[in-house]
Design an enzyme around this catalytic site. Structure first.
Site, PDB file in Angstrom:
ATOM      1  N   CYS A  35       1.200  -1.435  -0.410  1.00 44.95           N
ATOM      2  CA  CYS A  35      -0.305  -0.139   0.028  1.00 44.95           C
ATOM      3  C   CYS A  35       0.743   1.233  -0.096  1.00 44.95           C
ATOM      4  O   CYS A  35       1.520   1.411   1.004  1.00 44.95           O
ATOM      5  CB  CYS A  35      -0.719   0.163   1.375  1.00 44.95           C
ATOM      6  SG  CYS A  35      -1.679   1.229   1.495  1.00 44.95           S
ATOM      7  N   CYS A  38       0.529   4.347   2.581  1.00 44.84           N
ATOM      8  CA  CYS A  38       0.283   3.564   3.958  1.00 44.84           C
ATOM      9  C   CYS A  38       1.904   3.890   4.361  1.00 44.84           C
ATOM     10  O   CYS A  38       1.692   4.367   5.536  1.00 44.84           O
ATOM     11  CB  CYS A  38       0.233   1.817   3.986  1.00 44.84           C
ATOM     12  SG  CYS A  38      -1.525   1.298   3.808  1.00 44.84           S
TER      13      CYS A  38
END
Length: 109
Positions: A35, A38
């Site tokens: 991700c 993230c």
């Protein structure tokens, strides 16, 4: 997993103890290695964990190795941030945000 410095990792096994039974509000980041947002959020979470340590616990949960908790809370997108208070989810946010933006959204947590 993309680790935010100073942020503990929780698992399906430790979620109840570390989050649901915590004596203070807990911000959980549902995250994954793959991700990108993230990774952008990691330094923000580190700063929030440091600055808000007296009133808010910040933890991360890797969705790829903890599917039970991920499914239980209907998490479909990463990062998803959920604030838990007294064992209940009270606020959910999806996507990366700035430190200032996150602190504004956490003001009532």
């Amino acid at each position: 997993m993309v680790r935010a410095t100073g942020v503990d990792e929780v698992t399906d096994a430790s979620f109840e103890t570390e989050v649901l039974k915590s004596g203070r509000p807990v911000l959980v980041e549902f995250t994954a290695d793959w991700c990108g947002p993230c990774r952008q959020l990691a330094p923000v979470l580190s700063a929030v964990a440091r600055e808000e340590a007296d009133r808010l616990k910040v933890v991360q949960l890797d969705v790829d190795v903890n599917p039970e908790t991920t499914l239980r809370y209907g998490v479909l997108s990463m990062p998803t941030l959920i604030v838990f208070r007294d064992g209940e989810p009270v606020r959910q946010m999806v996507g990366a945000r700035s430190k200032r933006g996150l602190l504004q959204e956490l003001a009532d947590a």
